[in-house]
Design a protein around this motif. Structure first.
Motif, short mmCIF file in Angstrom:
data_model
loop_
_atom_site.label_atom_id
_atom_site.label_comp_id
_atom_site.label_asym_id
_atom_site.label_seq_id
_atom_site.Cartn_x
_atom_site.Cartn_y
_atom_site.Cartn_z
N ASN A 9 0.81 -1.22 0.00
CA ASN A 9 0.00 0.00 0.00
C ASN A 9 0.85 1.27 0.00
N ARG A 10 2.13 1.07 0.21
CA ARG A 10 2.98 2.25 0.27
C ARG A 10 3.16 2.86 -1.11
N LYS A 11 3.30 4.16 -1.09
CA LYS A 11 3.48 4.87 -2.36
C LYS A 11 4.95 4.89 -2.77
N LYS A 12 5.81 4.65 -1.78
CA LYS A 12 7.24 4.76 -2.05
C LYS A 12 7.67 3.78 -3.14
N THR A 13 8.66 4.17 -3.91
CA THR A 13 9.13 3.25 -4.95
C THR A 13 10.30 2.40 -4.47
N SER A 14 10.97 2.85 -3.41
CA SER A 14 12.05 2.03 -2.88
C SER A 14 12.14 2.16 -1.36
N VAL B 280 21.55 1.62 1.44
CA VAL B 280 21.25 1.02 0.14
C VAL B 280 19.75 0.71 0.07
N MET B 281 19.17 1.06 -1.09
CA MET B 281 17.72 0.92 -1.26
C MET B 281 17.40 -0.22 -2.22
N VAL B 282 16.20 -0.75 -2.08
CA VAL B 282 15.74 -1.76 -3.01
C VAL B 282 14.37 -1.32 -3.53
N PRO B 283 14.14 -1.44 -4.85
CA PRO B 283 12.84 -1.06 -5.37
C PRO B 283 11.73 -1.89 -4.74
N VAL B 284 10.63 -1.23 -4.46
CA VAL B 284 9.53 -1.92 -3.78
C VAL B 284 9.00 -3.09 -4.60
N LYS B 285 9.12 -3.01 -5.92
CA LYS B 285 8.59 -4.09 -6.75
C LYS B 285 9.25 -5.43 -6.43
N ALA B 286 10.48 -5.36 -5.89
CA ALA B 286 11.16 -6.60 -5.52
C ALA B 286 10.41 -7.33 -4.44
N LEU B 287 9.62 -6.59 -3.68
CA LEU B 287 8.93 -7.21 -2.55
C LEU B 287 7.68 -7.96 -3.01
N GLY B 288 7.29 -7.76 -4.24
CA GLY B 288 6.14 -8.46 -4.78
C GLY B 288 6.31 -9.96 -4.72
N CYS B 289 7.58 -10.39 -4.60
CA CYS B 289 7.85 -11.82 -4.57
C CYS B 289 7.39 -12.46 -3.28
N ASN B 290 7.14 -11.64 -2.26
CA ASN B 290 6.72 -12.20 -0.99
C ASN B 290 5.37 -12.87 -1.11
#
Lengths: 272, 290
Positions: A9-14, B280-290
């Motif tokens: 639900n977060r808007k953040k991209t990273s 260091v950051m990771v794109p949130v889309k990577a978390l879709g794998c959860n």
């Protein structure tokens, strides 16, 4: 799963990798390992297969996240501050050594050999802190009994591939260091006299090139870990694969054992 | 360890007329106040600048006294110059000792939690570690790679090195040998890292020797500590060989200055990057794998 649902639900991209890892390991422990163990104790092969897939997918998601984060700052991933002092010495190129996966696999086979020698009337299994192990169905308990020749040759193939790839990755890392210092040395010599600005810029360029190279090495190391995992899961039966992934998950999670870490941190005895 | 290779001043003195040498060295010191240059100049200029002897000129007492006085002054300058040579040697040794203390940290009492600190020192930015670290600090062969690169590019350090192909060859041989020792330690470390799953208390195979969990951890950490200690020794050996065996005194000093300067530059750059980049950051889309 509430935590991971809220993430979407977060808007953040990273987000910081550190946070991702904390949640990843927590999900591994409290959800996936728990469910896998539960289905290892029941006799529903179908649900076991699903949980094997899920936990394998969970490991893949971790390595995929490492790859994605690498372009952001590979240095922090190679030297991850979020891993505790108990596990840092065991890290190879940012995570566990891929030999560890095949050694874990071999340990099930060796356990069998050991048991065959030691066997006195009943099958003896010792699987660490494994709750409810003896409640497990027979096909789980005997999963590693008499592995097929086909499986043995596949395991040898996996090990053989690793023995080829690991030294190559090590050599690349060594070479990257060499190229980096040679470049810095050449720049230092070239800009003598006006070292400050010119050399600083040159160091920056050399460092960027070095980080690009290290990113490639890191991603290849992760690819190797991922492919060994995939090979093992596909080469083994669902029961064997489940026991293997249970062992691996337990190993990842074990480094976060609060009691052990507490003892570890408090220990004042010198080891030398 | 004794300095084995070129020492221009002393070697030259053995081969030529010492007295002439002494006088001219002092003269050089007088002409140019920069005493650092004397040692280098003296070897090549002395033969050409010898003062002509005027025949038939009688030395009066007065002149002789003057001459003696002048000799004394020159001799004193020369002595000062010699002392500065030893002072330089002392400074080099001091610098080496400083590195020795740093590269030898594992030899001191080490607790379990210190091992991670040796491999991943907290004060060193991750990018600096990623750029050149091997088992906690500079890769030993990379120290020598740096020296070779400097010898080819730097005007101050290369003078004697480039003249001597033997040194270039010795350096290559040294890099090769140190590289082999690194590979051996790499394998030892890999073996520990690969087998730890069989020995750590939370691995799936229960430790058959039994014992408390912390004892299993201690046993693994001892093995790792042993590898780190050997790596640190190798690191210092590479530096010591470069400074004491490969290079003459002046080049050794130049190299140490460059080595420290380069370390500092890399450190500064990595520290800036750390500040600039943050965690260091990771794109949130990577978390879709959860």
């Amino acid at each position: 799963m509430l935590k991971s649902v809220s993430l979407f639900n977060r808007k953040k991209t990273s987000r910081p990798f550190k946070d991702f890892y904390a949640e990843w390991i927590d999900t591994l422990k409290t959800t996936h390992l728990h469910l896998l163990r539960h289905s290892l104790s029941s006799s529903f092969a179908a649900s076991l297969a699903t949980h094997v897939d899920t936990i394998h997918h969970h490991f893949n998601s971790y390595y995929a996240a490492l790859d994605l984060a690498a372009s952001n700052d590979v240095g922090q991933l190679l030297f991850p501050s979020w891993r505790n002092p108990l596990e840092i010495p065991f890290l190879w190129i940012g995570d566990f050594h891929p030999y560890l996966f095949t050694n874990l696999l071999r340990s099930f086979l060796n356990e069998e050999e050991f048991d065959e020698i030691e066997e006195i009337g009943e099958t003896r299994f010792e699987l660490g802190e494994n709750p409810g192990f003896f409640d497990r169905p027979w096909n789980v308990v005997t999963a590693w009994k008499s592995p097929s020749n086909g499986l043995m040759s596949k395991i040898e193939q996996i090990e053989c591939g690793l023995r080829l790839m690991v030294p190559e990755i090590m050599a690349r890392s060594r070479h990257a260091h060499k190229v980096f210092v040679e470049r810095i040395g050449a720049d230092w010599g070239k800009f003598e006299g006006r070292r400050e600005a010119a050399t600083r810029a040159a160091v920056g360029e050399a460092m960027e090139a070095e980080m690009d190279e290290m990113t490639g090495i890191f991603i290849d190391a992760n690819r190797l870990r991922r492919s060994v995992l995939a090979d093992i899961v596909s080469a083994t039966s669902v029961y064997q694969g489940a026991l293997f992934l249970e062992g691996l998950a337990q190993f990842f999670v074990g480094f976060r054992d609060r009691e052990l870490i507490g003892e570890f941190e408090r220990c004042k005895v010198a080891i030398n | 360890m004794r300095r084995a290779s070129s020492q221009p001043l002393l070697r030259y003195c053995e081969e030529s007329d010492y007295e002439d040498e002494v006088v001219m060295a002092a003269k050089e010191a007088e002409d140019g106040d920069d005493i650092d240059e004397v040692a280098e100049h003296v070897t090549c200029i002395t033969l050409h600048k010898r003062e002509p002897i005027k025949r038939g000129e009688e030395l009066s007492w007065e002149k002789y006294g003057l001459w003696r006085q002048e000799q004394k002054t020159r001799s004193a300058r020369l002595e000062k110059q010699l002392k500065s040579r030893w002072a330089l040697e002392d400074l080099i040794d001091e610098q080496l000792n400083h590195f020795h203390a740093h590269y030898n940290r594992a030899a001191g009492p080490t607790r379990l939690k210190d091992v991670a600190q040796l491999l991943m020192p907290k004060g060193v930015p991750a990018q600096e570690m990623a750029a050149l670290a091997w088992l906690g600090d500079w890769r030993p062969s990379a120290i020598l790679d740096l020296l070779r690169s400097l010898a080819h590019s730097s005007s101050s350090i290369s003078s004697s090195l480039l003249e001597s192909m033997g040194i270039e060859q010795a350096l290559s041989q040294l890099i090769h040998e140190i590289g082999i020792e690194e590979a051996v330690l790499d394998e030892e470390m890999a073996e520990i890292q690969a087998n730890c799953i069989l020995h750590l208390p939370f691995g799936p195979v229960k430790n058959r020797a039994g014992g408390p969990a912390l004892a299993c951890v201690q046993s693994e950490f001892k093995k790792i500590h042993w590898v780190i200690t050997k790596a640190q020794n190798l690191r210092f050996r590479a530096l010591e060989l470069a400074v004491k065996k490969v290079l003459n005194q002046t080049d050794a000093a130049e190299f140490l200055v460059a080595f420290v300067g380069i370390q500092d530059l890399i450190h500064q750059f990595a520290a800036q990057q750390k500040l600039r980049k943050g965690p260091v950051m990771v794109p949130v889309k990577a978390l879709g794998c959860n």
